[in-house]
Motif scaffolding. Sequence first.
Motif, PDB file in Angstrom:
ATOM      1  N   GLN A   1       4.424   3.228 -12.683  1.00  0.00           N
ATOM      2  CA  GLN A   1       5.532   4.142 -12.340  1.00  0.00           C
ATOM      3  C   GLN A   1       5.297   5.507 -12.994  1.00  0.00           C
ATOM      4  O   GLN A   1       5.453   6.545 -12.360  1.00  0.00           O
ATOM      5  CB  GLN A   1       6.841   3.534 -12.821  1.00  0.00           C
ATOM      6  CG  GLN A   1       8.037   4.409 -12.552  1.00  0.00           C
ATOM      7  CD  GLN A   1       9.260   3.604 -12.124  1.00  0.00           C
ATOM      8  OE1 GLN A   1       9.320   2.390 -12.330  1.00  0.00           O
ATOM      9  NE2 GLN A   1      10.212   4.260 -11.524  1.00  0.00           N
TER      10      GLN A   1
ATOM     11  N   ASP B   1      11.116   4.586  -5.495  1.00  0.00           N
ATOM     12  CA  ASP B   1      11.163   3.503  -6.478  1.00  0.00           C
ATOM     13  C   ASP B   1      11.947   2.286  -5.974  1.00  0.00           C
ATOM     14  O   ASP B   1      11.946   1.243  -6.620  1.00  0.00           O
ATOM     15  CB  ASP B   1      11.739   3.995  -7.823  1.00  0.00           C
ATOM     16  CG  ASP B   1      13.164   4.452  -7.709  1.00  0.00           C
ATOM     17  OD1 ASP B   1      13.663   4.594  -6.566  1.00  0.00           O
ATOM     18  OD2 ASP B   1      13.802   4.677  -8.751  1.00  0.00           O
ATOM     19  N   ARG B   2      12.618   2.410  -4.847  1.00  0.00           N
ATOM     20  CA  ARG B   2      13.256   1.262  -4.212  1.00  0.00           C
ATOM     21  C   ARG B   2      12.883   1.275  -2.734  1.00  0.00           C
ATOM     22  O   ARG B   2      12.463   2.300  -2.207  1.00  0.00           O
ATOM     23  CB  ARG B   2      14.802   1.351  -4.322  1.00  0.00           C
ATOM     24  CG  ARG B   2      15.349   1.384  -5.738  1.00  0.00           C
ATOM     25  CD  ARG B   2      15.144   0.079  -6.489  1.00  0.00           C
ATOM     26  NE  ARG B   2      15.796  -1.065  -5.869  1.00  0.00           N
ATOM     27  CZ  ARG B   2      17.056  -1.447  -6.131  1.00  0.00           C
ATOM     28  NH1 ARG B   2      17.780  -0.780  -7.011  1.00  0.00           N
ATOM     29  NH2 ARG B   2      17.574  -2.499  -5.547  1.00  0.00           N
TER      30      ARG B   2
ATOM     31  N   PRO C   1       5.480   4.011  -7.955  1.00  0.00           N
ATOM     32  CA  PRO C   1       6.656   3.211  -8.297  1.00  0.00           C
ATOM     33  C   PRO C   1       6.796   1.902  -7.514  1.00  0.00           C
ATOM     34  O   PRO C   1       7.750   1.169  -7.744  1.00  0.00           O
ATOM     35  CB  PRO C   1       7.819   4.153  -7.949  1.00  0.00           C
ATOM     36  CG  PRO C   1       7.283   4.994  -6.846  1.00  0.00           C
ATOM     37  CD  PRO C   1       5.795   5.093  -7.019  1.00  0.00           C
ATOM     38  N   ASP C   2       5.889   1.616  -6.604  1.00  0.00           N
ATOM     39  CA  ASP C   2       6.009   0.375  -5.819  1.00  0.00           C
ATOM     40  C   ASP C   2       4.645  -0.293  -5.746  1.00  0.00           C
ATOM     41  O   ASP C   2       3.745   0.164  -5.042  1.00  0.00           O
ATOM     42  CB  ASP C   2       6.529   0.700  -4.416  1.00  0.00           C
ATOM     43  CG  ASP C   2       6.836  -0.555  -3.602  1.00  0.00           C
ATOM     44  OD1 ASP C   2       6.473  -1.665  -4.050  1.00  0.00           O
ATOM     45  OD2 ASP C   2       7.432  -0.429  -2.518  1.00  0.00           O
TER      46      ASP C   2
END
Length: 347
Positions: free
Chosen positions: A216, A261-262, A221-222
């Motif tokens: 991250q 990040d999501r 982030p994924d």
Amino acid sequence: MTTSIEISESVRHYYGQVLQSSDDLKTSACCSIDAMPSYLKVLLAGLHPEVLERFYGCGSPLPPALEGKTVLDLGCGTGRDCYLLSKLVGPTGRVIGVDMTPEQLEVAVRHRDWHAERFGFANVEFLHGHIENLHTVGIADNSIDVVVSNCVINLSPEKPRVLAEIFRVLKPGGELYFSDVFADRRIPVELRQDPVLLGECLGGALYWEDFRRILQDLGCPDVRKVKQNAISIDDPEVFAKIGMVKFDSVTVRAFRMPLEDRCEDFGQVAVYLGTIDLNPHSFDLDDHHHFETGRPLRVCGNTADMLAGSRYGDHFQVLGDKSRHFGLFDCSPRPGSESAKADSACC
Ligand SMILES: C[S@@+](CC[C@H](N)C(=O)[O-])C[C@H]1O[C@@H](n2cnc3c(N)ncnc32)[C@H](O)[C@@H]1O
């Protein structure tokens, strides 16, 4: 043994002097049994026996769609994966193996001509160096399509540096695909410095949440788990020291590209075209995205970007864009999968 140099020395000694073949390992952490796709088993049969005897990996981190690509293998050892990759990238591709242990590299280099003669082309080079500093072996920024590694990053005393180097050398849209030993907790410092635990790929095992945080911080982030297999510790002495920790061999996939990040829902759909060589029926992006050829699958924005913005883009039709947002995407792993048990996070 406290400094990075001392830890590196201990690892080099283990792989250069202590181990002579896979039989000398005390645990199955390196060399854990991981079902290899049948097309790789066929290629494996054509490799030199000495290269195979001194294989210490913990998976088969060789992704598909490699023809013509430049692939970097970090901690290549005696070169098993480099020679498999040599066949997979073909005569127009290039494979670079980096390792710090001269005894390991010597075996890899000694069999280079043997493999080149058998394959009908030479596209592999081996470089002596540290994976924490790929500048020293001349790997330029944005120069690599795919970075692979098989049971090595756990051995590094400076994991954030290794991962930063990977994201430096990958081209935009490039892929990191590696297998390594992960622990279900942070390992106590005294066990991290035990030469046998370290050499057996247990003492330095990555803790998933810390690994995720490092990525991250590096702008990724994924990160996705592709496969996960439990490692059993059968050696009584090793178990007595570290039996409270649960270890897994995990195959991981990450891309160098901007992601959220999501997982967000933009109403996008992806269809696998069945065009990746040797993968006519399906493609698994990770342990909860199984794409059957021709069957549309709803995907989050990140998955759509991973497929469309990487070399897999030629093999997928991704429908829709990010102009309309429908909220958070339910990207949870398939019920019963290892990730479903381990993660509460979205992807
Ligand atoms: C467990 S073995 C795996 C070797 C190879 N990937 C295989 O599958 O057979 C770990 C290898 O990583 C190398 N290695 C460990 N730490 C390293 C580092 N910091 N830089 C370069 N090589 C490293 C060791 O010399 C050893 O050859």
